[in-house]
Design an enzyme around this catalytic site. Structure first.
Site, PDB file in Angstrom:
ATOM      1  N   ASN A  67       0.798  -1.231   0.000  1.00 22.52           N
ATOM      2  CA  ASN A  67       0.000   0.000   0.000  1.00 22.52           C
ATOM      3  C   ASN A  67       0.826   1.274   0.000  1.00 22.52           C
ATOM      4  O   ASN A  67       0.322   2.342  -0.284  1.00 22.52           O
ATOM      5  CB  ASN A  67      -0.979   0.009   1.190  1.00 22.52           C
ATOM      6  CG  ASN A  67      -0.286  -0.232   2.500  1.00 22.52           C
ATOM      7  OD1 ASN A  67       0.569  -1.108   2.598  1.00 22.52           O
ATOM      8  ND2 ASN A  67      -0.619   0.544   3.510  1.00 22.52           N
ATOM      9  N   GLY A  73       5.212   3.062  -0.172  1.00 27.65           N
ATOM     10  CA  GLY A  73       6.668   2.898  -0.253  1.00 27.65           C
ATOM     11  C   GLY A  73       7.119   1.956  -1.352  1.00 27.65           C
ATOM     12  O   GLY A  73       6.584   1.946  -2.466  1.00 27.65           O
ATOM     13  N   ILE A  74       8.099   1.137  -1.018  1.00 29.89           N
ATOM     14  CA  ILE A  74       8.716   0.234  -1.998  1.00 29.89           C
ATOM     15  C   ILE A  74       7.697  -0.792  -2.504  1.00 29.89           C
ATOM     16  O   ILE A  74       7.623  -1.078  -3.710  1.00 29.89           O
ATOM     17  CB  ILE A  74       9.945  -0.452  -1.357  1.00 29.89           C
ATOM     18  CG1 ILE A  74      11.060   0.587  -1.106  1.00 29.89           C
ATOM     19  CG2 ILE A  74      10.446  -1.603  -2.230  1.00 29.89           C
ATOM     20  CD1 ILE A  74      12.243   0.073  -0.291  1.00 29.89           C
ATOM     21  N   ARG A 117      -2.665  -3.035   5.833  1.00 25.99           N
ATOM     22  CA  ARG A 117      -3.180  -3.346   7.175  1.00 25.99           C
ATOM     23  C   ARG A 117      -4.365  -2.478   7.546  1.00 25.99           C
ATOM     24  O   ARG A 117      -5.411  -2.960   7.907  1.00 25.99           O
ATOM     25  CB  ARG A 117      -2.075  -3.180   8.222  1.00 25.99           C
ATOM     26  CG  ARG A 117      -1.181  -4.391   8.322  1.00 25.99           C
ATOM     27  CD  ARG A 117      -0.201  -4.238   9.450  1.00 25.99           C
ATOM     28  NE  ARG A 117       0.581  -3.004   9.331  1.00 25.99           N
ATOM     29  CZ  ARG A 117       1.485  -2.616  10.207  1.00 25.99           C
ATOM     30  NH1 ARG A 117       1.721  -3.359  11.265  1.00 25.99           N
ATOM     31  NH2 ARG A 117       2.161  -1.499  10.031  1.00 25.99           N
ATOM     32  N   GLY A 126       7.786  -4.723   6.130  1.00 25.15           N
ATOM     33  CA  GLY A 126       8.837  -4.665   7.149  1.00 25.15           C
ATOM     34  C   GLY A 126       8.700  -3.427   8.015  1.00 25.15           C
ATOM     35  O   GLY A 126       8.050  -2.455   7.633  1.00 25.15           O
ATOM     36  N   TYR A 135      16.875  -4.639  13.518  1.00 24.52           N
ATOM     37  CA  TYR A 135      16.542  -4.579  12.093  1.00 24.52           C
ATOM     38  C   TYR A 135      17.588  -5.347  11.263  1.00 24.52           C
ATOM     39  O   TYR A 135      17.242  -6.149  10.397  1.00 24.52           O
ATOM     40  CB  TYR A 135      16.496  -3.102  11.692  1.00 24.52           C
ATOM     41  CG  TYR A 135      16.083  -2.834  10.270  1.00 24.52           C
ATOM     42  CD1 TYR A 135      14.746  -2.931   9.886  1.00 24.52           C
ATOM     43  CD2 TYR A 135      17.024  -2.451   9.312  1.00 24.52           C
ATOM     44  CE1 TYR A 135      14.362  -2.656   8.576  1.00 24.52           C
ATOM     45  CE2 TYR A 135      16.653  -2.181   8.016  1.00 24.52           C
ATOM     46  CZ  TYR A 135      15.313  -2.280   7.648  1.00 24.52           C
ATOM     47  OH  TYR A 135      14.939  -2.013   6.352  1.00 24.52           O
ATOM     48  N   LYS A 146      17.011  -8.640   8.958  1.00 26.31           N
ATOM     49  CA  LYS A 146      17.252  -8.561   7.513  1.00 26.31           C
ATOM     50  C   LYS A 146      18.386  -9.501   7.084  1.00 26.31           C
ATOM     51  O   LYS A 146      18.374 -10.028   5.969  1.00 26.31           O
ATOM     52  CB  LYS A 146      17.553  -7.112   7.110  1.00 26.31           C
ATOM     53  CG  LYS A 146      16.365  -6.175   7.280  1.00 26.31           C
ATOM     54  CD  LYS A 146      15.230  -6.556   6.349  1.00 26.31           C
ATOM     55  CE  LYS A 146      14.091  -5.562   6.371  1.00 26.31           C
ATOM     56  NZ  LYS A 146      13.016  -5.922   5.440  1.00 26.31           N
TER      57      LYS A 146
END
Ligand code: NDP
Length: 239
Positions: A11, A13-14, A34, A82, A145, A149
């Site tokens: 929905n 950003g990237i 969400r 993320g 993070y 990742k």
């Protein structure tokens, strides 16, 4: 070629850029969100919005059922959703550590596991995980993070070995600092300092990440699996 594509966190950003690029290429795209309203431009492109929090196994199951009913089994999965909760280790709570791992790593496990079943049956599939340059080079304030990742890289490489003989590829894209809400949460000084370390001297754009993802899902990338593709202006120098 019109494949059933699912993008988590599509929905904004990237993920939004990724959903868009696949839809514009003629694929049947579903994307998760969400809260709030799904973006109008993706709806106009005919994308299917699916409400789903990847920390909830039941919601993941329901999302897949919805996608399967509308578009058929997922053939291309982009696990992009993320979060970050940056803090120096000294001040990082166990909750901050666990919440980030729960979304970025365990949430991705849930999403990929559910896609795996149908891909195995079809004997084809593309799985692309969105990691980060931080997984490769580290960053102060991001142990949670970076751990999550970096975990995705081991995850992808193990899975690439499990699924290779079934014509399913599993690859990772590792973006550097990219212009989205996540980057906007950093102060101007923090952004300047990070961009100062980038050989190409600028922030990345969501469309530049989406282009690499599209390539990895294409026929041209049929012989690429277990790879980590940096799209970071050179900041991690391929490591
Ligand atoms: P944003 O914060 O702009 O968007 C994050 C997306 O993930 C949103 O769609 C969000 O949904 C979704 N999301 C977060 N938690 C969940 C969850 N529990 N269940 C479902 N969806 C969830 O981030 P970016 O677009 O910048 O980041 C996309 C990916 O790229 C992330 O994995 C990020 O770690 C990675 N990345 C980003 C970089 C950057 O500089 N921007 C650099 C390197 C990697 P909602 O809108 O509902 O919150």
């Amino acid at each position: 070629m019109s494949r059933s594509v699912l993008v988590t966190g599509g929905n904004r950003g990237i993920g939004h850029a990724i959903a868009r690029v696949f839809a514009e290429s003629g694929d049947k795209v579903a994307f998760t969100y969400r809260t709030g309203e799904p973006p109008a431009d993706l709806l106009e492109l005919g994308c299917l919005p699916v409400q789903c929090d990847i920390t909830d196994t039941e919601q993941v199951e329901l999302a897949y059922k919805q996608v399967e009913a509308e578009h058929g089994a997922v053939e291309v999965l982009i696990a992009n959703a993320g979060v970050n909760r940056d803090q120096l280790l000294m001040r990082m709570s166990e909750e901050d550590f666990s919440a980030v791992v729960e979304t970025n790593l365990t949430g991705t496990f849930r999403t990929v596991k559910r896609a795996n079943r149908a891909m195995l049956r079809a004997r084809k599939g593309r799985i692309i995980l969105i990691s980060s340059a931080v997984a490769l080079r580290g960053e102060p304030g991001q142990v949670n993070y970076a751990a999550s990742k970096a975990g995705l890289i081991g995850f992808a490489r193990s899975l690439a070995r499990e699924l290779g003989s079934r014509n399913i590829t599993v690859n990772v894209v590792a973006p550097g600092l990219t212009r989205t809400d996540m980057a906007a949460a950093l102060s101007e000084d923090q952004q300047k300092a990070l961009i100062g370390q980038v050989p190409l001297g600028r922030i990345g754009l969501p469309d530049e990440i989406a282009a690499a993802v599209r390539f990895l899902a294409s026929e041209d990338a049929a012989y690429i699996t277990g790879a980590v593709v940096p799209v970071d202006g050179g900041v991690a120098m391929g490591h």
